[in-house]
Design an enzyme around this catalytic site. Structure first.
Site, short mmCIF file in Angstrom:
data_model
loop_
_atom_site.label_atom_id
_atom_site.label_comp_id
_atom_site.label_asym_id
_atom_site.label_seq_id
_atom_site.Cartn_x
_atom_site.Cartn_y
_atom_site.Cartn_z
CB ILE A 15 -94.05 -50.03 -49.48
CG1 ILE A 15 -94.92 -48.99 -48.76
CG2 ILE A 15 -94.93 -51.18 -49.97
CD1 ILE A 15 -94.19 -47.72 -48.39
CE LYS A 91 -98.05 -44.68 -53.14
NZ LYS A 91 -97.21 -44.56 -54.34
#
Length: 308
Positions: A15, A91
Protein backbone atom coordinates in the site's frame (compact mmCIF):
# COMPACT_ATOMS: atom_id res chain seq x y z
CA UNK A 1 2.28 28.56 -0.19
CA UNK A 2 3.34 27.21 3.21
CA UNK A 3 6.60 25.31 3.43
CA UNK A 4 6.25 21.59 2.61
CA UNK A 5 5.71 19.31 5.60
CA UNK A 6 8.73 17.07 6.17
CA UNK A 7 7.21 13.62 6.51
CA UNK A 8 8.59 10.18 7.25
CA UNK A 9 6.92 6.92 6.29
CA UNK A 10 6.94 3.68 8.29
CA UNK A 11 6.23 0.39 6.53
CA UNK A 12 7.32 0.12 2.89
CA UNK A 13 4.82 -2.51 1.80
CA UNK A 14 2.35 -2.79 -1.07
CA UNK A 15 0.00 0.00 0.00
CA UNK A 16 2.90 2.37 0.67
CA UNK A 17 4.42 1.73 -2.77
CA UNK A 18 1.11 1.78 -4.63
CA UNK A 19 -0.41 4.85 -2.97
CA UNK A 20 1.44 6.71 -0.22
CA UNK A 21 4.84 7.20 -1.79
CA UNK A 22 3.56 8.32 -5.22
CA UNK A 23 1.12 10.80 -3.66
CA UNK A 24 3.71 12.22 -1.26
CA UNK A 25 6.17 12.56 -4.14
CA UNK A 26 3.65 14.43 -6.30
CA UNK A 27 2.23 16.72 -3.61
CA UNK A 28 3.55 20.25 -3.06
CA UNK A 29 2.46 19.92 0.58
CA UNK A 30 5.13 17.35 1.49
CA UNK A 31 8.79 16.49 1.34
CA UNK A 32 9.63 12.84 2.01
CA UNK A 33 12.48 13.01 4.52
CA UNK A 34 13.05 9.35 5.44
CA UNK A 35 11.48 5.89 5.56
CA UNK A 36 11.61 3.04 8.06
CA UNK A 37 10.77 -0.57 7.25
CA UNK A 38 11.88 -4.00 8.37
CA UNK A 39 11.38 -5.53 4.94
CA UNK A 40 11.48 -2.80 2.30
CA UNK A 41 13.55 0.19 1.21
CA UNK A 42 12.95 3.28 -0.91
CA UNK A 43 15.54 4.97 -3.08
CA UNK A 44 16.47 8.61 -2.72
CA UNK A 45 15.97 9.11 1.02
CA UNK A 46 17.59 7.78 4.21
CA UNK A 47 16.34 4.28 5.09
CA UNK A 48 16.04 2.81 8.57
CA UNK A 49 14.84 -0.46 10.03
CA UNK A 50 12.68 1.03 12.77
CA UNK A 51 10.88 4.23 13.68
CA UNK A 52 13.11 4.91 16.73
CA UNK A 53 16.16 4.72 14.44
CA UNK A 54 14.52 7.14 12.03
CA UNK A 55 13.65 9.54 14.85
CA UNK A 56 17.22 9.38 16.10
CA UNK A 57 18.42 10.36 12.63
CA UNK A 58 16.49 13.65 12.99
CA UNK A 59 16.01 14.93 9.38
CA UNK A 60 13.79 17.76 10.63
CA UNK A 61 10.74 15.51 10.65
CA UNK A 62 7.39 17.17 11.30
CA UNK A 63 5.03 14.27 10.56
CA UNK A 64 4.95 10.53 10.01
CA UNK A 65 2.66 8.20 8.06
CA UNK A 66 2.26 4.76 9.67
CA UNK A 67 1.62 2.03 7.09
CA UNK A 68 2.72 -1.07 8.96
CA UNK A 69 0.22 -3.75 10.14
CA UNK A 70 -2.29 -2.46 12.73
CA UNK A 71 -0.85 -4.61 15.52
CA UNK A 72 2.27 -2.40 15.50
CA UNK A 73 0.57 0.99 15.24
CA UNK A 74 0.15 1.93 18.90
CA UNK A 75 3.80 1.74 19.92
CA UNK A 76 4.91 3.57 16.78
CA UNK A 77 2.16 6.18 17.03
CA UNK A 78 2.91 6.94 20.65
CA UNK A 79 6.65 7.26 19.98
CA UNK A 80 5.98 9.68 17.13
CA UNK A 81 3.54 11.77 19.18
CA UNK A 82 5.94 11.95 22.11
CA UNK A 83 8.60 13.15 19.65
CA UNK A 84 6.26 15.99 18.69
CA UNK A 85 5.28 14.64 15.26
CA UNK A 86 1.90 14.77 13.58
CA UNK A 87 0.64 11.24 12.82
CA UNK A 88 -1.22 9.81 9.82
CA UNK A 89 -2.66 6.33 10.48
CA UNK A 90 -3.36 4.06 7.50
CA UNK A 91 -6.60 2.11 7.88
CA UNK A 92 -7.47 0.34 10.08
CA UNK A 93 -6.01 2.83 12.55
CA UNK A 94 -5.08 0.21 15.12
CA UNK A 95 -5.75 -3.23 16.53
CA UNK A 96 -8.20 -2.01 19.21
CA UNK A 97 -10.49 0.90 19.98
CA UNK A 98 -8.91 1.61 23.36
CA UNK A 99 -5.39 2.04 22.02
CA UNK A 100 -6.53 4.60 19.45
CA UNK A 101 -8.32 6.49 22.21
CA UNK A 102 -5.03 6.64 24.09
CA UNK A 103 -3.24 7.93 20.98
CA UNK A 104 -5.88 10.63 20.54
CA UNK A 105 -5.45 11.72 24.15
CA UNK A 106 -1.66 11.77 23.79
CA UNK A 107 -1.93 13.86 20.60
CA UNK A 108 -4.17 16.39 22.36
CA UNK A 109 -1.76 16.61 25.30
CA UNK A 110 1.26 17.04 23.02
CA UNK A 111 -0.49 19.52 20.71
CA UNK A 112 -0.03 17.53 17.50
CA UNK A 113 -2.48 16.29 14.87
CA UNK A 114 -3.69 12.68 14.67
CA UNK A 115 -5.48 11.52 11.51
CA UNK A 116 -7.29 8.17 11.37
CA UNK A 117 -7.58 7.92 7.59
CA UNK A 118 -10.37 6.13 5.69
CA UNK A 119 -9.33 6.23 2.04
CA UNK A 120 -12.57 4.82 0.62
CA UNK A 121 -14.47 7.88 1.85
CA UNK A 122 -12.47 9.86 -0.69
CA UNK A 123 -13.63 7.74 -3.64
CA UNK A 124 -15.20 9.93 -6.32
CA UNK A 125 -18.81 8.84 -5.79
CA UNK A 126 -18.97 8.87 -2.01
CA UNK A 127 -19.54 12.54 -1.26
CA UNK A 128 -22.12 12.94 -4.08
CA UNK A 129 -23.89 9.85 -2.71
CA UNK A 130 -23.93 11.31 0.80
CA UNK A 131 -25.43 14.56 -0.46
CA UNK A 132 -28.12 12.79 -2.51
CA UNK A 133 -29.15 10.56 0.42
CA UNK A 134 -29.29 13.38 2.97
CA UNK A 135 -32.88 13.84 4.11
CA UNK A 136 -34.26 10.97 2.02
CA UNK A 137 -36.10 8.05 3.57
CA UNK A 138 -34.01 4.89 3.23
CA UNK A 139 -35.88 1.60 2.89
CA UNK A 140 -33.05 -0.95 2.71
CA UNK A 141 -29.29 -1.22 2.23
CA UNK A 142 -27.23 -4.11 0.88
CA UNK A 143 -23.44 -4.19 0.79
CA UNK A 144 -21.35 -6.75 -1.10
CA UNK A 145 -17.55 -6.56 -0.66
CA UNK A 146 -16.01 -9.65 -2.24
CA UNK A 147 -12.48 -10.08 -3.49
CA UNK A 148 -9.62 -12.54 -3.92
CA UNK A 149 -7.28 -12.45 -0.94
CA UNK A 150 -4.56 -14.24 -2.90
CA UNK A 151 -4.47 -11.37 -5.37
CA UNK A 152 -4.60 -8.45 -2.93
CA UNK A 153 -2.67 -9.86 0.05
CA UNK A 154 -0.29 -12.56 -1.22
CA UNK A 155 1.82 -14.08 1.53
CA UNK A 156 0.72 -11.56 4.17
CA UNK A 157 0.33 -13.77 7.23
CA UNK A 158 -0.32 -10.86 9.60
CA UNK A 159 -3.86 -10.41 8.26
CA UNK A 160 -4.77 -13.89 9.52
CA UNK A 161 -3.39 -13.34 13.02
CA UNK A 162 -5.21 -11.95 16.04
CA UNK A 163 -5.63 -8.23 15.41
CA UNK A 164 -5.12 -8.64 11.67
CA UNK A 165 -8.91 -8.56 11.10
CA UNK A 166 -9.03 -11.01 8.19
CA UNK A 167 -11.76 -10.13 5.70
CA UNK A 168 -12.53 -6.99 7.70
CA UNK A 169 -9.30 -5.49 6.38
CA UNK A 170 -11.09 -4.75 3.08
CA UNK A 171 -14.57 -4.91 4.62
CA UNK A 172 -13.83 -1.95 6.85
CA UNK A 173 -13.58 0.12 3.65
CA UNK A 174 -17.25 -0.62 2.99
CA UNK A 175 -18.10 0.27 6.58
CA UNK A 176 -16.17 3.52 6.30
CA UNK A 177 -18.34 4.52 3.34
CA UNK A 178 -21.58 3.31 4.93
CA UNK A 179 -20.97 5.22 8.17
CA UNK A 180 -20.31 8.35 6.11
CA UNK A 181 -23.35 8.26 3.82
CA UNK A 182 -26.02 6.63 6.04
CA UNK A 183 -27.71 7.60 9.32
CA UNK A 184 -26.12 5.93 12.39
CA UNK A 185 -26.74 2.18 12.56
CA UNK A 186 -25.84 -0.78 14.79
CA UNK A 187 -25.17 -4.50 14.53
CA UNK A 188 -27.97 -6.96 15.29
CA UNK A 189 -26.24 -10.19 14.29
CA UNK A 190 -23.29 -11.66 12.41
CA UNK A 191 -21.79 -14.91 11.19
CA UNK A 192 -18.00 -15.03 10.86
CA UNK A 193 -16.49 -17.82 8.74
CA UNK A 194 -13.05 -18.64 10.13
CA UNK A 195 -10.64 -21.10 8.43
CA UNK A 196 -9.75 -23.91 10.80
CA UNK A 197 -6.06 -23.03 10.55
CA UNK A 198 -6.42 -19.25 11.03
CA UNK A 199 -7.43 -16.77 13.73
CA UNK A 200 -9.30 -14.24 11.58
CA UNK A 201 -12.37 -14.67 9.35
CA UNK A 202 -12.28 -15.23 5.61
CA UNK A 203 -15.94 -14.18 5.24
CA UNK A 204 -18.60 -12.36 7.24
CA UNK A 205 -22.38 -11.94 6.99
CA UNK A 206 -23.50 -8.89 8.98
CA UNK A 207 -26.97 -7.63 9.84
CA UNK A 208 -27.52 -4.05 10.98
CA UNK A 209 -30.38 -1.66 11.56
CA UNK A 210 -30.85 1.99 12.47
CA UNK A 211 -33.22 3.90 14.75
CA UNK A 212 -35.93 3.76 12.05
CA UNK A 213 -35.63 -0.03 11.74
CA UNK A 214 -34.03 0.04 8.27
CA UNK A 215 -32.62 -3.39 7.29
CA UNK A 216 -28.92 -3.17 6.39
CA UNK A 217 -26.99 -6.27 5.32
CA UNK A 218 -23.31 -6.55 4.51
CA UNK A 219 -21.59 -9.61 3.04
CA UNK A 220 -17.79 -9.71 2.95
CA UNK A 221 -15.93 -12.60 1.32
CA UNK A 222 -12.26 -13.11 0.48
CA UNK A 223 -12.81 -16.21 -1.65
CA UNK A 224 -14.11 -14.53 -4.79
CA UNK A 225 -12.15 -15.10 -7.99
CA UNK A 226 -12.69 -13.42 -11.35
CA UNK A 227 -14.32 -9.97 -11.30
CA UNK A 228 -14.17 -8.36 -7.87
CA UNK A 229 -17.24 -6.86 -6.17
CA UNK A 230 -17.31 -3.67 -4.11
CA UNK A 231 -20.92 -2.47 -4.16
CA UNK A 232 -23.31 -0.58 -1.88
CA UNK A 233 -26.99 -0.47 -2.90
CA UNK A 234 -29.36 1.91 -1.12
CA UNK A 235 -33.10 1.72 -1.79
CA UNK A 236 -34.95 4.95 -0.98
CA UNK A 237 -38.46 6.30 -1.43
CA UNK A 238 -37.09 8.39 -4.31
CA UNK A 239 -35.10 5.76 -6.16
CA UNK A 240 -32.17 3.37 -5.94
CA UNK A 241 -28.60 4.58 -5.44
CA UNK A 242 -25.69 2.25 -6.17
CA UNK A 243 -22.04 2.88 -5.39
CA UNK A 244 -19.88 0.36 -7.22
CA UNK A 245 -16.18 -0.31 -7.78
CA UNK A 246 -15.52 0.76 -4.21
CA UNK A 247 -17.22 4.13 -4.64
CA UNK A 248 -15.63 5.05 -7.98
CA UNK A 249 -18.94 4.69 -9.86
CA UNK A 250 -22.29 6.15 -8.80
CA UNK A 251 -25.64 5.37 -10.41
CA UNK A 252 -29.11 6.58 -9.45
CA UNK A 253 -32.00 4.56 -10.89
CA UNK A 254 -29.52 2.99 -13.29
CA UNK A 255 -28.17 6.27 -14.66
CA UNK A 256 -24.46 6.99 -14.32
CA UNK A 257 -23.67 10.20 -12.46
CA UNK A 258 -20.80 12.48 -13.54
CA UNK A 259 -17.90 12.26 -11.11
CA UNK A 260 -14.41 13.78 -10.78
CA UNK A 261 -11.32 11.63 -11.44
CA UNK A 262 -10.20 9.15 -8.79
CA UNK A 263 -7.97 10.73 -6.15
CA UNK A 264 -8.50 8.82 -2.89
CA UNK A 265 -5.02 9.09 -1.41
CA UNK A 266 -4.47 12.57 -2.76
CA UNK A 267 -7.63 13.53 -0.89
CA UNK A 268 -6.31 11.91 2.28
CA UNK A 269 -2.99 13.72 2.14
CA UNK A 270 -4.68 17.04 1.32
CA UNK A 271 -6.82 16.56 4.41
CA UNK A 272 -3.84 15.63 6.58
CA UNK A 273 -1.96 18.75 5.47
CA UNK A 274 -4.98 20.89 6.37
CA UNK A 275 -5.21 19.25 9.80
CA UNK A 276 -1.50 19.76 10.48
CA UNK A 277 -1.60 23.42 9.51
CA UNK A 278 -4.73 24.11 11.56
CA UNK A 279 -3.57 22.14 14.60
CA UNK A 280 -6.63 19.85 14.48
CA UNK A 281 -7.14 16.09 14.62
CA UNK A 282 -9.67 13.75 12.97
CA UNK A 283 -10.22 10.38 14.61
CA UNK A 284 -13.49 8.74 13.54
CA UNK A 285 -13.70 5.26 15.04
CA UNK A 286 -17.18 4.31 13.79
CA UNK A 287 -15.98 1.84 11.11
CA UNK A 288 -13.72 0.05 13.59
CA UNK A 289 -16.51 0.03 16.19
CA UNK A 290 -18.68 -2.02 13.84
CA UNK A 291 -15.83 -4.47 13.29
CA UNK A 292 -15.33 -4.80 17.04
CA UNK A 293 -19.07 -5.38 17.49
CA UNK A 294 -18.95 -8.14 14.87
CA UNK A 295 -16.21 -9.93 16.79
CA UNK A 296 -18.09 -9.33 20.06
CA UNK A 297 -21.53 -10.42 18.88
CA UNK A 298 -20.85 -12.61 15.85
CA UNK A 299 -21.22 -16.37 15.69
CA UNK A 300 -17.99 -18.09 14.64
CA UNK A 301 -18.31 -20.86 12.05
CA UNK A 302 -15.26 -22.98 11.21
CA UNK A 303 -14.64 -23.52 7.50
CA UNK A 304 -11.97 -25.33 5.50
CA UNK A 305 -8.33 -24.41 6.03
CA UNK A 306 -6.85 -21.61 3.95
CA UNK A 307 -3.44 -21.89 2.34
CA UNK A 308 -1.88 -19.09 0.28
Amino acid sequence: MANPIRIGLVGVGKIARDQHLPVIGASPDYTLAAVASRQGTYDGVPNYRTLPEMLAGRHGLEAVALCQPPQARFEAGLAAIEAGLHVFLEKPPGASLAEIGLLAAAARARGVSLFASWHSRYASGVEPARRWLAGRRIRAVSIAWMEDVRHWHPGQDWIWETGGMGVFDPGINALSIATHILPPFFLTGATLSVPENRQAPIAADLRFTDAAGTPIRAVFDWRQTGPQTWDIRVETEDGVLVLSRGGAVLTIDGRDQPLPPEAEYRGLYDRFAALVRSGASEVDLNPLTHVADAFLRGERRLVEAFTD
